[in-house]
Design an enzyme around this catalytic site. Structure first.
Site, PDB file in Angstrom:
ATOM      1  N   ASP A  84      -0.883   6.424   6.844  1.00  0.00           N
ATOM      2  CA  ASP A  84      -1.936   5.902   6.364  1.00  0.00           C
ATOM      3  C   ASP A  84      -2.249   4.875   7.436  1.00  0.00           C
ATOM      4  O   ASP A  84      -1.746   4.008   7.950  1.00  0.00           O
ATOM      5  CB  ASP A  84      -1.489   5.006   5.390  1.00  0.00           C
ATOM      6  CG  ASP A  84      -2.461   4.231   4.695  1.00  0.00           C
ATOM      7  OD1 ASP A  84      -3.649   4.128   5.271  1.00  0.00           O
ATOM      8  OD2 ASP A  84      -2.211   3.384   3.896  1.00  0.00           O
TER       9      ASP A  84
ATOM     10  N   TRP B  69       0.794  -1.172  -0.059  1.00  0.00           N
ATOM     11  CA  TRP B  69       0.077   0.194  -0.089  1.00  0.00           C
ATOM     12  C   TRP B  69       0.864   1.113   0.030  1.00  0.00           C
ATOM     13  O   TRP B  69       0.718   2.171  -0.746  1.00  0.00           O
ATOM     14  CB  TRP B  69      -1.190  -0.143   1.045  1.00  0.00           C
ATOM     15  CG  TRP B  69      -1.941  -1.107   1.013  1.00  0.00           C
ATOM     16  CD1 TRP B  69      -2.190  -2.185   1.841  1.00  0.00           C
ATOM     17  CD2 TRP B  69      -2.744  -1.209   0.112  1.00  0.00           C
ATOM     18  NE1 TRP B  69      -3.329  -3.005   1.228  1.00  0.00           N
ATOM     19  CE2 TRP B  69      -3.792  -2.392   0.310  1.00  0.00           C
ATOM     20  CE3 TRP B  69      -3.464  -0.732  -0.940  1.00  0.00           C
ATOM     21  CZ2 TRP B  69      -4.656  -2.926  -0.555  1.00  0.00           C
ATOM     22  CZ3 TRP B  69      -4.417  -0.721  -1.801  1.00  0.00           C
ATOM     23  CH2 TRP B  69      -5.096  -2.096  -1.682  1.00  0.00           C
TER      24      TRP B  69
ATOM     25  N   LYS C 183     -12.189  -0.996   7.580  1.00  0.00           N
ATOM     26  CA  LYS C 183     -11.714  -1.979   8.380  1.00  0.00           C
ATOM     27  C   LYS C 183     -12.413  -2.184   9.876  1.00  0.00           C
ATOM     28  O   LYS C 183     -12.890  -2.978  10.034  1.00  0.00           O
ATOM     29  CB  LYS C 183     -10.259  -1.686   8.476  1.00  0.00           C
ATOM     30  CG  LYS C 183      -9.533  -1.500   7.163  1.00  0.00           C
ATOM     31  CD  LYS C 183      -9.282  -2.696   6.088  1.00  0.00           C
ATOM     32  CE  LYS C 183      -8.464  -2.138   4.988  1.00  0.00           C
ATOM     33  NZ  LYS C 183      -8.723  -3.296   3.991  1.00  0.00           N
TER      34      LYS C 183
HETATM   35  N1  PLP Z   1      -3.982   1.437   2.635  1.00  0.00           N
HETATM   36  C1  PLP Z   1      -3.987   0.141   3.495  1.00  0.00           C
HETATM   37  C2  PLP Z   1      -3.293   0.172   4.876  1.00  0.00           C
HETATM   38  C3  PLP Z   1      -5.062  -0.661   3.140  1.00  0.00           C
HETATM   39  O1  PLP Z   1      -5.212  -1.918   3.936  1.00  0.00           O
HETATM   40  C4  PLP Z   1      -5.768  -0.393   1.947  1.00  0.00           C
HETATM   41  C5  PLP Z   1      -6.732  -1.578   1.542  1.00  0.00           C
HETATM   42  O2  PLP Z   1      -6.935  -2.639   2.083  1.00  0.00           O
HETATM   43  C6  PLP Z   1      -5.570   0.641   1.119  1.00  0.00           C
HETATM   44  C7  PLP Z   1      -4.755   1.705   1.841  1.00  0.00           C
HETATM   45  C8  PLP Z   1      -6.662   1.007   0.074  1.00  0.00           C
HETATM   46  O3  PLP Z   1      -7.902   1.414   0.589  1.00  0.00           O
HETATM   47  P1  PLP Z   1      -9.131   1.854  -0.578  1.00  0.00           P
HETATM   48  O4  PLP Z   1      -9.576   0.559  -1.093  1.00  0.00           O
HETATM   49  O5  PLP Z   1      -9.962   2.319   0.389  1.00  0.00           O
HETATM   50  O6  PLP Z   1      -8.522   2.501  -1.606  1.00  0.00           O
END
Ligand code: PLP
Length: 323
Positions: free
Chosen positions: A130, A91, A154
């Site tokens: 994040d 991510w 989540k």
């Molecule tokens: N950041 C983290 C730590 C994640 O676990 C995720 C998705 O699982 C994301 C970002 C991406 O999020 P989104 O699907 O809301 O764009």
């Protein structure tokens, strides 16, 4: 007909607490919406003890939207348009790649193994952060961060709303090309109502925050999450290598427990058997991320101690049968 109980170990959209699941619908034109918005913000401020000089926004676009919004709003603060990125997984790798479209990116440390290790964090600058995975899973000192963002799906609700908590002095530095819906100053000034916000998801988030509050707040969530994850890690640790977690002990997650079955690199036939057996017991979404394989148990707030216990019991029995 009796309904079979299902335990969802998937990484999102999250399982919701039972008390929230009986609220199926709300019109996004509801006149009560501004009350919902302000009570959701108040609850979040209370649960995370958010200082007054931070704005809270409820936006669309998910964590991935913030991968773009963060550099678009903040990279201009630096004269050289250069941002440090701590890349510890796929991510943050995506976030850094997105930022490179708008400025220069300095990757703070090299990739270690397959993101299964993280070098000593004492020298890092954690700004921004994040928190999609661990938001409200434990207490956090917001004042240590310039900006926090997290998708709700989540730990705090359903997909569709992304929380952004930002220190006021970081507002107003967006690049010219920043899309207006991603501009923090515009969204903060308009109390997240510059355009239609994700009303239903905010409503659900308010209910989940109430549920967290009624269940002891972030400290209680932390205790619960430590307990649940250690139940699973303990079995991995005493299984003599039958279950193997590739992640360094020092940087293991309480939210997502990945492991292989049979041997270190995973015995795929045995892993399939493990998943089939889990399904028969009503445990779903245990298949690992497609980039890693193996098994992954996501243990977000709404997964109960009993749910984690059911998985632990199954793991012990499977071990006995196949070791
Ligand atoms: N950041 C983290 C730590 C994640 O676990 C995720 C998705 O699982 C994301 C970002 C991406 O999020 P989104 O699907 O809301 O764009």
């Amino acid at each position: 007909m009796e309904q079979k109980q299902t335990i969802n170990f998937g990484p999102g959209p999250a399982k919701l607490p039972q008390s929230v699941r009986s609220h199926p619908h709300m019109s996004h034109r509801s006149s009560d919406f501004s009350k919902i918005l302000s009570s959701t913000e108040s609850l979040l401020r209370e649960l995370l003890n958010i200082p007054d000089n931070y704005k809270v926004m409820f936006l669309q676009g998910g964590g991935s939207g913030q991968f773009s919004a963060v550099p678009l709003n903040l990279i201009g603060l630096k004269e050289d348009n250069c941002a440090d990125y701590i890349v510890t997984g796929t991510w943050s790798e995506r976030a850094a790649k997105e930022a490179a479209k708008y400025g220069k990116v300095n990757i703070v440390h090299p990739k270690l193994d397959k993101y299964t290790k993280i070098p000593d964090p004492s020298s890092w600058t954690l700004n921004p952060s994040d928190m999609s995975s661990n938001f409200l899973s434990r207490p956090v000192d917001v004042s240590k961060f310039g900006l926090i963002f997290a998708g709700a799906q989540k730990n705090v609700g359903c997909a569709g709303v992304t929380v952004v908590i930002v220190r006021e002095d970081l507002l107003g530095h967006a690049l010219n090309e920043c899309p207006i819906v991603l501009d923090y100053k515009v969204q903060a000034t308009n109390n997240s109502l510059y355009n239609t916000p994700p009303c239903f998801s905010i409503y659900i988030m308010g209910l989940v925050l109430e549920w967290i509050k009624n269940n002891g707040g972030t400290a209680a969530m932390e205790k619960l999450n430590k307990h649940k994850s250690s139940m699973i890690y303990d079995i991995i640790n005493v299984s003599n290598g039958f279950y193997a977690c590739p992640v360094d002990v020092a940087c293991r997650s309480r939210m997502n427990v990945p492991f292989r079955v049979g041997k270190k690199e995973g015995d795929e036939a045995l892993e399939k058997k493990f998943l089939d057996g889990a399904l028969k017991r009503g445990m779903i979404s245990l298949k690992g991320h497609r980039s890693v394989g193996g098994i992954r148990a996501s243990l977000y707030n709404a997964v109960t101690l009993e749910d984690a216990q059911a998985l632990a019991t199954y793991m012990k029995e499977f071990l006995k049968e196949h070791q």
